[in-house]
Design a protein around this motif. Structure first.
Motif, mmCIF file in Angstrom:
data_model
loop_
_atom_site.group_PDB
_atom_site.id
_atom_site.type_symbol
_atom_site.label_atom_id
_atom_site.label_comp_id
_atom_site.label_asym_id
_atom_site.label_seq_id
_atom_site.Cartn_x
_atom_site.Cartn_y
_atom_site.Cartn_z
ATOM 1 N N PRO A 50 -3.723 1.599 -1.880
ATOM 2 C CA PRO A 50 -4.599 0.777 -2.719
ATOM 3 C C PRO A 50 -6.062 0.996 -2.365
ATOM 4 C CG PRO A 50 -3.590 -0.569 -1.026
ATOM 5 C CD PRO A 50 -2.943 0.784 -0.918
ATOM 6 N N ARG A 51 -6.934 0.680 -3.289
ATOM 7 C CA ARG A 51 -8.368 0.846 -3.047
ATOM 8 C C ARG A 51 -8.823 0.052 -1.827
ATOM 9 N NH1 ARG A 51 -11.750 2.425 -7.389
ATOM 10 N NH2 ARG A 51 -10.659 2.935 -9.324
ATOM 11 N N SER A 52 -8.226 -1.118 -1.638
ATOM 12 C CA SER A 52 -8.662 -2.012 -0.557
ATOM 13 C C SER A 52 -8.316 -1.505 0.834
ATOM 14 C CB SER A 52 -8.026 -3.395 -0.752
ATOM 15 O OG SER A 52 -6.602 -3.297 -0.767
ATOM 16 N N ALA A 53 -7.478 -0.453 0.910
ATOM 17 C CA ALA A 53 -7.024 0.036 2.221
ATOM 18 C C ALA A 53 -8.080 0.868 2.934
ATOM 19 C CB ALA A 53 -5.752 0.854 2.064
ATOM 20 N N ILE A 54 -9.127 1.267 2.232
ATOM 21 C CA ILE A 54 -10.142 2.107 2.857
ATOM 22 C C ILE A 54 -11.534 1.609 2.478
ATOM 23 C CG2 ILE A 54 -10.263 3.819 0.997
ATOM 24 C CD1 ILE A 54 -10.287 5.965 3.249
ATOM 25 N N SER A 55 -12.418 1.561 3.468
ATOM 26 C CA SER A 55 -13.782 1.052 3.270
ATOM 27 C C SER A 55 -14.731 1.844 4.149
ATOM 28 C CB SER A 55 -13.842 -0.429 3.624
ATOM 29 O OG SER A 55 -13.593 -0.608 5.012
ATOM 30 N N ASP A 56 -15.976 1.385 4.245
ATOM 31 C CA ASP A 56 -16.943 2.052 5.118
ATOM 32 C C ASP A 56 -16.505 2.011 6.574
ATOM 33 O OD1 ASP A 56 -18.492 2.608 2.940
ATOM 34 O OD2 ASP A 56 -19.848 0.899 3.218
ATOM 35 N N ALA A 57 -15.677 0.997 6.913
ATOM 36 C CA ALA A 57 -15.191 0.869 8.291
ATOM 37 C C ALA A 57 -14.080 1.862 8.594
ATOM 38 C CB ALA A 57 -14.709 -0.554 8.543
ATOM 39 N N GLY A 58 -13.357 2.293 7.550
ATOM 40 C CA GLY A 58 -12.278 3.241 7.774
ATOM 41 C C GLY A 58 -10.999 2.857 7.067
ATOM 42 N N LEU A 59 -9.890 3.412 7.538
ATOM 43 C CA LEU A 59 -8.576 3.225 6.931
ATOM 44 C C LEU A 59 -7.836 2.088 7.621
ATOM 45 C CD1 LEU A 59 -6.356 4.400 4.964
ATOM 46 C CD2 LEU A 59 -5.571 5.754 6.919
ATOM 47 N N ASP A 60 -7.284 1.176 6.847
ATOM 48 C CA ASP A 60 -6.502 0.050 7.366
ATOM 49 C C ASP A 60 -5.264 -0.085 6.492
ATOM 50 O OD1 ASP A 60 -5.396 -2.299 8.243
ATOM 51 O OD2 ASP A 60 -7.232 -3.485 8.120
ATOM 52 N N THR A 61 -4.137 0.449 6.964
ATOM 53 C CA THR A 61 -2.924 0.429 6.157
ATOM 54 C C THR A 61 -1.701 0.426 7.071
ATOM 55 O OG1 THR A 61 -1.776 1.526 4.321
ATOM 56 C CG2 THR A 61 -2.777 2.955 5.982
ATOM 57 N N ARG A 62 -0.535 0.550 6.476
ATOM 58 C CA ARG A 62 0.713 0.670 7.219
ATOM 59 C C ARG A 62 1.505 1.839 6.655
ATOM 60 N NH1 ARG A 62 2.524 -3.455 10.495
ATOM 61 N NH2 ARG A 62 1.162 -5.272 10.554
ATOM 62 N N ARG A 63 2.231 2.495 7.516
ATOM 63 C CA ARG A 63 3.085 3.571 7.051
ATOM 64 C C ARG A 63 4.345 2.954 6.440
ATOM 65 N NH1 ARG A 63 6.564 8.070 10.163
ATOM 66 N NH2 ARG A 63 6.731 9.528 8.422
ATOM 67 N N ASN A 64 4.647 3.327 5.205
ATOM 68 C CA ASN A 64 5.787 2.730 4.507
ATOM 69 C C ASN A 64 7.104 2.963 5.231
ATOM 70 O OD1 ASN A 64 4.511 1.500 2.312
ATOM 71 N ND2 ASN A 64 4.412 3.416 1.171
ATOM 72 N N LYS A 65 7.283 4.145 5.793
ATOM 73 C CA LYS A 65 8.572 4.490 6.386
ATOM 74 C C LYS A 65 8.870 3.669 7.631
ATOM 75 C CE LYS A 65 11.370 8.454 7.793
ATOM 76 N NZ LYS A 65 11.415 9.937 7.906
ATOM 77 N N THR A 66 7.870 3.441 8.480
ATOM 78 C CA THR A 66 8.095 2.745 9.752
ATOM 79 C C THR A 66 7.492 1.351 9.792
ATOM 80 O OG1 THR A 66 6.076 3.665 10.741
ATOM 81 C CG2 THR A 66 8.108 4.957 10.974
ATOM 82 N N GLY A 67 6.568 1.049 8.870
ATOM 83 C CA GLY A 67 5.879 -0.238 8.906
ATOM 84 C C GLY A 67 4.814 -0.318 9.982
ATOM 85 N N ARG A 68 4.559 0.804 10.675
ATOM 86 C CA ARG A 68 3.577 0.807 11.756
ATOM 87 C C ARG A 68 2.165 0.766 11.190
ATOM 88 N NH1 ARG A 68 5.632 -0.024 16.796
ATOM 89 N NH2 ARG A 68 3.967 1.245 17.706
#
Length: 363
Positions: A214-232
């Protein structure tokens, strides 16, 4: 040997999928006349496949005989573990195995033992090759383990069956890309494919994760997400090549960060089709070597990090692996290269020493 066309036909067996006179997709189950909303579920996309499997599951539940493999598969697919704990792509891969096992779904559970599982593995090896055979064995092990936990089975016969041996002639799966191949592909990509590839190439995201980000997962601060396969969780600073790809990406109104040429969220099938065409063209031109895969970009990141001397724990953190074992597996090529380089250097030094010991014959 089963062809890709035959597998696709079997996948949608019993379904009518077509475009009407106005060019709109239509889909319904021939026997039950159950319709699928083709606006919500784009035909042949992953969500569409899962909806087909969901409806097939409901129809099969009425037919699955008690105490059989079909019953165990039906119960497992209806479980919280399958529906909510597995990533969509993993569920689709499991379903592919379930479809393959449909021919023996009436087999009583008490007839399953290691020899029978081995025969199923060997048959899959003969029909669908090495990787699929081992995946079938693994999926059987998963559902029998689940069956023990919920009282449907007493034993897991698949756990005592070894995986099929990897053919010696088989090339490395998802090999790392070379530096030249990365630069060549980046230069050849159309504008709407550059950002997804950048996310895979520089953040080591799975293809499915990159396309659905999603657009909200990345900003000037960087990437903030989870890997779908592991949830990490994955937290990474904004990387210059990714920031550049974002700045140069075509404008669109999709909810996802990446969009296709029509400004709509990518489907995995759609992106994969475009990638295969581009890759084939570059291979014909001799610009890249055969064997490049999108998944190979994760191996590429892991290899480069290992060559930089980063430990397996750090690599697992970047790639979103649940264990260091997978990070070690992904970076094994770099470990082998580093060890071999060291050995060869030592060997060369030893040869130089031996030269000095040679006594020249008297003139």
């Amino acid at each position: 040997m089963t062809t890709g066309r035959e597998r696709r036909t079997n996948k949608y067996k019993g379904w009518q999928i077509f475009r009407d006179k106005d060019g709109h997709w239509r889909c319904y189950h021939r026997k039950s006349r159950h319709k699928i909303d083709c606006v919500r579920f784009e035909p042949y996309s992953l969500p569409f496949d899962m909806e087909v499997h969901r409806i097939n599951e409901l129809l099969a539940e009425k037919q699955a005989k008690p105490g059989t493999l079909g019953m165990l598969i039906t119960r497992y697919r209806d479980s919280v573990r399958f529906r909510t704990e597995l990533a969509p792509r993993t569920r689709a891969d499991y379903q592919n195995c379930f479809d393959y096992l449909q021919a023996i779904e009436d087999t009583p559970l008490d007839r399953f033992n290691p020899p029978l599982i081995a025969k199923i593995r060997d048959k899959a090896l003969e029909q669908r090759k090495f990787r699929f055979a081992n995946y079938v064995r693994s999926v059987l092990s998963v559902i029998f383990d689940w069956g023990i936990e919920y009282g449907y089975t007493k034993d897991n016969p698949a756990s005592r069956v070894k995986p099929a041996r990897r053919p010696k002639s088989l090339p490395d799966a998802n090999r790392p890309w070379t530096d030249a191949e990365r630069e060549t592909v980046l230069a050849a990509l159309p504008s709407h494919m550059k950002l997804p590839i950048a996310l895979m190439m520089f953040y080591a995201l799975d293809p499915q994760d990159a396309l659905s980000l999603p657009r909200s997962a990345i900003s000037d601060a960087g990437l903030d997400t989870r890997r779908n396969k592991t949830g990490r969780p994955i937290y990474l600073p904004l990387f210059e090549p990714v920031a550049e790809a974002m700045a140069n990406a075509p404008q669109h109104d999709a909810v996802t960060l990446c969009a296709n040429s029509r400004g709509l969220p990518w489907t995995y099938h759609g992106f994969s089709t475009n990638w295969i065409k581009l890759k084939g063209k570059l291979e014909v031109e001799g610009a890249i070597q055969p064997g490049l895969t999108l998944k190979g970009l994760r191996h590429t990141v892991a290899t480069i990090l290992a060559e930089m001397g980063r430990d397996h724990g750090t690599i697992a953190l970047v790639l979103g692996h649940a264990t260091e074992a997978m990070a070690k597996h992904y970076s094994r090529r770099a470990d082998m290269t580093r060890q071999a380089t060291s050995v060869v250097a030592d060997f060369g030094e030893e040869l130089n020493k031996r030269k000095t010991r040679v006594v020249k014959p008297a003139g």
